[in-house]
Design a protein around this motif. Structure first.
Motif: not given
Length: 489
Positions: A392-396, A467-468, A470, A472
């Motif tokens: 997400g914006e911060v998490e991965k 919400n995380s 994605e 990539r």
């Protein structure tokens, strides 16, 4: 801590239905409940037990403390399946309701005999001073699904030279004789395993300690498991008390195997190679195997570790089991692959073929919280490449190959809620190859990554925001070609 002490030996039978319903409701509201992994309806799950095929179905039990996410009074919980994918909760298999298992029905195994499934387990008892005494017990499951315990233990004493840490019998049959290995601790507080034999599962003879080349290897060997593949003997166990060495032994406790010649049942000797960790991830312990009707050797592990707090604890539950894995030996190494039956979970399929050059890219449809992803990288000149997922914006969470170190690295430093940080946020292993295959099974709060056809596996719990989602693909310091396919579950 006071709550844990008060609840450690509370019995499920002494708790009102309102309290049980409230706990289950709290568990059900947890955002990290899994979608296709075996997990407890409440409380704590740990070791898989009694993994077997009987009466046309796969049976799998697990250690269960129902009243909270602590290692309290242990029951055996029973699940079963016809396909290794869809598991039905049968209910409690063993209750700690006799003198011999008054403080917990501890781990064990099972074997079919005379048309019934015999469950061989350790009964944990403590006296009024809480001094432990283990008993090795048997319960019998019949074709109607009824389970009855034998009235007396089949092994009621710990042999001389060993402490009360004496548990987790794994049973098998060789010819007309039954054998069992039991995890043990010598009185000098070093770990080992011992061998018993029986003509009928009722009368057991202590054969002696299994001779290995690991005389001083931790202080306790839990969950031993011996089996054979292609004329090789494989001994799996979970040693406690191994200090980290480089990239090895990074978890609080380890699980691994030695591979060598068949166990000499007369001389009680196992000639073997080095101890090899079964899993290079953060959360894997106490695996158990079985041989199914197709002749496959299957493994299931506990996706968790003792003595670690997990983010689901405040929600009233902890842990799950891994997906079933098929074992094989290739180039003198044990390989683990997800059983092909898991393909029945696949729904929408999306394929991508591309090249990434010093960049991180996303693709339509490459997102989600529960899915299977297969990605193969080749023609690589990048210094680093890999996959970011549950991002997400911060998490991965990141699985990557570092070409400078020549290591595959799993990084969960930004995976979401923290877990086990005292033991680090990366796991690494050295791999030299021209192509790299990353095969991921992602669920709401876990990932199992099979690298290069199961030569290495990274099993880990992760606790990202819902919400995380994605996925990539990236390369740094150069480029790589890849082809990937994702299946929604």
């Amino acid at each position: 801590m006071k709550w844990q002490i008060e609840n450690k030996y509370r019995r499920l039978e002494d708790v009102g239905q309102e309290e049980i319903d409230g706990l289950i409701s709290r568990v059900d509201r947890c955002p990290w409940r899994q979608t296709y992994h075996i997990q407890p309806i409440s409380g704590l799950l740990n070791d898989p037990n009694g993994f077997s095929f009987y009466n046309g179905e796969y049976h799998l039990f697990y250690q269960w403390h129902p009243l909270g996410p602590i290692h309290g009074l242990k029951y055996w919980y029973h699940t079963k399946s016809k396909d290794l994918v869809n598991w039905d909760n049968v209910g409690i298999g063993l209750r700690p309701d006799t003198y011999f298992d008054s403080h917990g029905a501890y781990s064990g195994s099972s074997i079919e005999h005379n048309g019934k499934l015999h469950l061989f387990y350790t009964g944990n008892s403590r006296n009024e001073h809480l001094v432990r005494h283990p008993y090795q017990c048997i319960a019998v499951l019949d074709q109607h699904g009824e389970i009855k315990k034998l009235e007396q233990p089949v092994i009621d004493e710990v042999p001389k030279g060993y402490t009360e840490h004496f548990r987790d019998p794994k049973v098998w049959k060789d010819g007309e004789q039954f054998y069992a290995v039991i995890g043990a601790q010598r009185t000098n507080e070093t770990g080992c395993s011992v061998l018993y034999s029986s003509p009928d599962l009722l009368e057991w003879n202590f054969e002696g300690e299994i001779k290995t080349q690991l005389d001083d290897f931790g202080y306790m060997w839990e969950c031993p498991d011996y089996f054979e593949i292609d004329n090789h003997g494989i001994f799996i166990f979970s040693p406690q008390g191994i200090e980290p060495v480089g990239d090895y032994y990074q978890n609080i406790y380890q699980s691994g195997y030695v591979l060598g010649e068949k166990l000499d049942l007369v001389g009680k000797e196992l000639k073997h190679g080095n101890f090899i960790e079964l899993d290079r991830g953060f959360d894997f312990y106490a695996p158990q195997t079985m041989k199914d009707p197709k002749g496959r050797r299957l493994l299931v592990g506990w996706m968790g570790l003792p003595d670690i707090e997990y983010p689901t604890d405040p929600n009233g539950w902890s842990h799950c089991l891994t997906v079933p894995r098929e074992l094989s030996i290739e180039n003198n190494k044990l390989m683990q692959r997800p059983v092909p039956e898991l393909q029945s979970l696949r729904k929408r399929e999306i394929k991508v073929v591309d090249t990434v050059i010093n960049e991180t890219k996303t693709y339509d449809g490459f997102s989600g919280t529960a899915y299977e992803l297969f990605c193969e990288f080749e023609n690589v000149d990048a210094a680093e490449f890999g996959i970011e997922f549950r991002a997400g914006e911060v998490e991965k969470t990141v699985i990557k190959y570092d070409a400078v170190q020549r290591k595959v690295i799993l990084d969960r430093s930004l995976s979401g809620k923290k877990v086990g940080e005292d033991y680090g946020t990366e796991r690494k292993c050295e791999i030299n190859a021209k192509k790299f295959k990353f095969h991921l099974f992602v669920d709401s709060s876990s990932v199992e990554i099979f690298v290069n056809d199961g030569g290495e596996v990274f099993t880990s719990r992760i606790f990202p925001n819902i919400n995380s989602k994605e996925i990539r693909l990236f390369a740094k310091g150069g480029c790589t070609e890849f082809k990937a396919v994702k299946w929604d579950f």
